[in-house]
Design a protein around this motif. Structure first.
Motif, PDB file in Angstrom:
ATOM      1  N   PRO A 135       0.800  -1.228   0.000  1.00 19.01           N
ATOM      2  CA  PRO A 135       0.000   0.000   0.000  1.00 19.01           C
ATOM      3  C   PRO A 135       0.834   1.278   0.000  1.00 19.01           C
ATOM      4  N   GLU A 136       2.093   1.194   0.431  1.00 18.83           N
ATOM      5  CA  GLU A 136       2.941   2.386   0.534  1.00 18.83           C
ATOM      6  C   GLU A 136       3.600   2.756  -0.791  1.00 18.83           C
ATOM      7  N   LEU A 137       3.415   1.929  -1.801  1.00 20.88           N
ATOM      8  CA  LEU A 137       4.124   2.153  -3.063  1.00 20.88           C
ATOM      9  C   LEU A 137       3.761   3.505  -3.692  1.00 20.88           C
ATOM     10  N   ALA A 138       4.770   4.353  -3.864  1.00 20.82           N
ATOM     11  CA  ALA A 138       4.574   5.624  -4.558  1.00 20.82           C
ATOM     12  C   ALA A 138       4.969   5.429  -6.021  1.00 20.82           C
ATOM     13  N   ALA A 139       4.221   6.024  -6.932  1.00 17.70           N
ATOM     14  CA  ALA A 139       4.502   5.803  -8.355  1.00 17.70           C
ATOM     15  C   ALA A 139       4.588   7.132  -9.090  1.00 17.70           C
ATOM     16  N   TYR A 140       5.705   7.348  -9.757  1.00 20.53           N
ATOM     17  CA  TYR A 140       5.955   8.603 -10.477  1.00 20.53           C
ATOM     18  C   TYR A 140       6.286   8.298 -11.932  1.00 20.53           C
ATOM     19  N   ALA A 141       5.892   9.234 -12.783  1.00 20.64           N
ATOM     20  CA  ALA A 141       6.244   9.122 -14.193  1.00 20.64           C
ATOM     21  C   ALA A 141       6.832  10.442 -14.652  1.00 20.64           C
ATOM     22  N   PHE A 142       7.688  10.372 -15.635  1.00 23.36           N
ATOM     23  CA  PHE A 142       8.262  11.605 -16.208  1.00 23.36           C
ATOM     24  C   PHE A 142       8.545  11.348 -17.679  1.00 23.36           C
ATOM     25  N   ALA A 156       1.826  14.563 -23.744  1.00 28.30           N
ATOM     26  CA  ALA A 156       2.091  13.328 -22.987  1.00 28.30           C
ATOM     27  C   ALA A 156       2.015  13.611 -21.484  1.00 28.30           C
ATOM     28  N   GLU A 157       2.534  14.756 -21.058  1.00 27.73           N
ATOM     29  CA  GLU A 157       2.473  15.110 -19.627  1.00 27.73           C
ATOM     30  C   GLU A 157       1.024  15.236 -19.157  1.00 27.73           C
ATOM     31  N   GLU A 158       0.210  15.775 -20.045  1.00 30.17           N
ATOM     32  CA  GLU A 158      -1.203  15.945 -19.711  1.00 30.17           C
ATOM     33  C   GLU A 158      -1.878  14.589 -19.485  1.00 30.17           C
ATOM     34  N   VAL A 159      -1.552  13.635 -20.346  1.00 29.18           N
ATOM     35  CA  VAL A 159      -2.146  12.297 -20.200  1.00 29.18           C
ATOM     36  C   VAL A 159      -1.667  11.655 -18.898  1.00 29.18           C
ATOM     37  N   ILE A 160      -0.408  11.857 -18.575  1.00 27.92           N
ATOM     38  CA  ILE A 160       0.116  11.292 -17.309  1.00 27.92           C
ATOM     39  C   ILE A 160      -0.618  11.917 -16.123  1.00 27.92           C
ATOM     40  N   ARG A 161      -0.794  13.250 -16.195  1.00 21.35           N
ATOM     41  CA  ARG A 161      -1.512  13.941 -15.091  1.00 21.35           C
ATOM     42  C   ARG A 161      -2.896  13.346 -14.871  1.00 21.35           C
ATOM     43  N   ASP A 162      -3.522  12.925 -15.970  1.00 23.28           N
ATOM     44  CA  ASP A 162      -4.886  12.395 -15.887  1.00 23.28           C
ATOM     45  C   ASP A 162      -4.933  10.910 -15.552  1.00 23.28           C
ATOM     46  N   THR A 163      -3.766  10.292 -15.382  1.00 25.67           N
ATOM     47  CA  THR A 163      -3.740   8.848 -15.143  1.00 25.67           C
ATOM     48  C   THR A 163      -3.776   8.558 -13.653  1.00 25.67           C
TER      49      THR A 163
END
Ligand SMILES: Nc1ncnc2c1ncn2[C@@H]1O[C@H](COP(=O)(O)OP(=O)(O)OP(=O)(O)O)[C@@H](O)[C@H]1O
Ligand SMILES: [Mg+2]
Length: 223
Positions: A135-142, A156-163
């Motif tokens: 449950p503690e797993l933090a997930a980041y994308a760039f 692409a950043e916009e799609v990530i923000r919406d994910t």
């Protein structure tokens, strides 16, 4: 911190980022373990080359692990290292899932191309499934290999923000030959001479961001 560089798309820059994280972290005097959980073994090859090229050696320890052993061995080794960086293959593998059960952080590079961005939903599902176990797993994308101009990076950043389940780190890394050139010599991007200051600065931004995240609660930032 145990950080997995993952995702389910090949060639997004996972090994490039994982090896640079290991190099930078070790340069700060931390005891780093780089886990190669990809059967292609590129991170291991990089470390071998680095050990040959540098007088003082790679500066970090590297091991190859596959399948459920990624979980059991990383758990066993967690107390022995300051940081563990896990490089995974470009698919949804048992190794990556095992890594995510014991990681604090998942970092996913995305190339701003449709085929890459189309995998976002599956990455989101993977994160949701892994949070059941961790449950503690933090997930980041760039964004990695960002275009020098045009709209694709922002799109692409916009799609990530919406994910759902993924937090965007909005410090993209451009498509810069220095990463490949440095890797070819077993070096991190900052060690390449002459140095590509832009590539180094971009990587440092991402690195600092991750480091700052670590100092706060990952869940608070990742919520
Ligand atoms: N920011 C960047 N700029 C330019 N080239 C890059 C960048 N990031 C990675 N590359 C190059 O892209 C190629 C793929 O990178 P890398 O091997 O790190 O991806 P990967 O996600 O680990 O691939 P795989 O899924 O096969 O494991 C390499 O040639 C690497 O040098
Ligand atoms: Mg790789």
């Amino acid at each position: 911190m145990i950080i997995t560089v993952g995702g389910i798309k090949g060639g997004s820059g996972k090994t490039t980022i994982a090896t640079n994280l290991a190099v930078f972290r070790a340069a700060e005097g931390r005891d780093v373990l780089l886990v190669d959980a990809d059967d292609q073994e590129t991170a291991s090859d990089f470390t071998m080359l680095r050990n040959e090229q540098l007088e003082g050696g790679a500066g970090f320890t590297s091991i190859k692990l596959t399948g459920p052993a990624v979980r059991t061995e990383v758990k066993r080794l967690a107390d022995k290292y300051d940081d563990i960086v896990i490089d995974t293959g470009g698919r949804d593998t048992t190794s990556q899932r095992a890594a995510l059960t014991v990681s604090h952080t998942l970092l996913v590079p995305f190339v701003p191309r449709s085929f890459d961005v189309w995998t976002l939903e599956k990455v989101s599902q993977l994160v949701a499934e892994m949070r059941a176990a961790n449950p503690e797993l933090a997930a980041y994308a760039f964004i990695n290999r960002a275009d020098p101009r045009g709209q694709d990076n922002a799109d692409a950043e916009e799609v990530i923000r919406d994910t759902e389940g993924l937090v965007l780190i909005d410090t993209p890394i451009g498509a810069r030959k220095a990463f490949g050139n440095a890797a070819a010599h077993g070096l991190g991007v900052a060690e390449l001479k002459p140095q590509d200051t832009k590539a180094t600065a971009e990587f440092m931004m991402l690195y600092r961001h991750l480091h700052n995240i670590k100092k706060t609660s990952p869940i608070a930032v990742g919520a």
